[in-house]
Motif scaffolding. Structure first.
Motif, PDB file in Angstrom:
ATOM      1  N   GLU A  27      -4.369 -31.429 -45.867  1.00  0.00           N
ATOM      2  CA  GLU A  27      -4.981 -31.603 -44.550  1.00  0.00           C
ATOM      3  C   GLU A  27      -6.300 -32.361 -44.659  1.00  0.00           C
ATOM      4  OE1 GLU A  27      -7.995 -30.168 -43.756  1.00  0.00           O
ATOM      5  OE2 GLU A  27      -8.168 -28.870 -45.502  1.00  0.00           O
ATOM      6  N   ALA A  38      -5.567 -33.621 -39.274  1.00  0.00           N
ATOM      7  CA  ALA A  38      -4.438 -34.423 -39.739  1.00  0.00           C
ATOM      8  C   ALA A  38      -3.868 -33.822 -41.013  1.00  0.00           C
ATOM      9  CB  ALA A  38      -4.876 -35.867 -40.005  1.00  0.00           C
ATOM     10  N   MET A  83      -0.539 -34.904 -36.712  1.00  0.00           N
ATOM     11  CA  MET A  83      -1.843 -34.503 -36.191  1.00  0.00           C
ATOM     12  C   MET A  83      -1.708 -33.446 -35.116  1.00  0.00           C
ATOM     13  SD  MET A  83      -4.180 -37.941 -36.050  1.00  0.00           S
ATOM     14  CE  MET A  83      -4.202 -39.108 -37.406  1.00  0.00           C
ATOM     15  N   ALA A  84      -2.759 -32.634 -34.986  1.00  0.00           N
ATOM     16  CA  ALA A  84      -2.885 -31.682 -33.889  1.00  0.00           C
ATOM     17  C   ALA A  84      -4.244 -31.929 -33.242  1.00  0.00           C
ATOM     18  CB  ALA A  84      -2.782 -30.248 -34.383  1.00  0.00           C
ATOM     19  N   ALA A 101       0.530 -29.685 -37.234  1.00  0.00           N
ATOM     20  CA  ALA A 101       0.368 -31.030 -37.803  1.00  0.00           C
ATOM     21  C   ALA A 101       1.258 -31.206 -39.027  1.00  0.00           C
ATOM     22  CB  ALA A 101      -1.098 -31.272 -38.164  1.00  0.00           C
TER      23      ALA A 101
END
Length: 234
Positions: A27, A38, A83-84, A101
């Motif tokens: 991440e 991400a 991605m979140a 993500a």
């Protein structure tokens, strides 16, 4: 900082034990106060070649070197980034956001033709935030997706280092583009982390849609959490 050269020792051990694919996962942006989190993935198989020259954990590389490595890494392994958004982080928390993500990145690999049957994910860190987020559509035919957590995997495992590089470059690119519409926060330099200029911008003009509003009261903690990445970006 001196880059530590990662190897394929862990990946080859897993492949030698019968795994078909090893998917490194890492991440980027976990400690930022603005922008998405991400998650990058890099999938390797038994026919993988040598580790790309100069590959290392993204935090140990300059911005220019990371950018140079992306096309090399993408030829070497099958990569993707999920991605979140900041909104997801605010509403659901950072751990569910990381899971979403990561699942999104895996879904891209599957859509590109990679089978998760016989696959194992090597996840950087000491906590499995991925497994609960994997939807049924991504579960391999033989059962739950196998996830192995490994501390410092982004430093030691080439697939995880590769994942960190592609995720870092993609997220940084997004934040630099966002800077053009909101220059007050100096995102081109801090990439959404809690730098002095970033907080000065918040005080001057208020927050932006990209801000994780639930995190802003944690100013000192978040700023320290992003220190390593800030120092690496220059």
């Amino acid at each position: 900082m001196t880059a530590v050269r990662p190897s394929l020792r862990v990946e080859k051990k897993l492949l030698g034990a019968g795994r078909v694919t090893v998917i490194g996962m890492d991440e980027v942006g976990r400690g930022a106060i603005a922008g998405p989190v991400a998650v990058g993935v890099a999938a390797v198989t038994v026919d993988i070649g040598r580790v790309p020259q100069g590959l290392a954990d993204s935090k140990l590389l300059s911005a220019a070197r990371r950018t140079e490595l992306v096309p090399v890494v993408r030829r070497w392994a099958r990569t993707a980034v999920g991605m979140a958004s900041a909104e997801v982080v605010d509403e659901q928390g950072i751990v569910p956001a990381l899971g979403q993500a990561g699942a999104a990145a895996l879904e891209v690999l599957v859509q590109d033709g990679l089978s998760l049957d016989g696959a194992v994910v090597v996840l950087d860190g000491s906590f499995d935030w991925l497994s609960r987020a994997v939807p049924s559509t991504l579960v391999p035919s033989e059962g739950p997706l196998d996830v192995v957590v490994r501390v410092k995997a982004d430093r030691d495992c080439a697939s995880v280092a590769a994942a960190s590089v592609v995720a870092k470059v993609e997220r940084d690119t997004l934040m630099v583009r966002a800077h053009d519409d909101a220059p007050h926060y100096a995102w081109a330099s801090n990439k959404g982390y809690g730098s002095t200029a970033h907080y000065d911008g918040i005080r001057a003009v208020g927050t932006h849609a990209l801000h994780r509003r639930s995190w802003l009261h944690q100013a000192s903690t978040v700023a320290l959490d992003g220190f390593d990445e800030l120092s690496a970006t220059g």
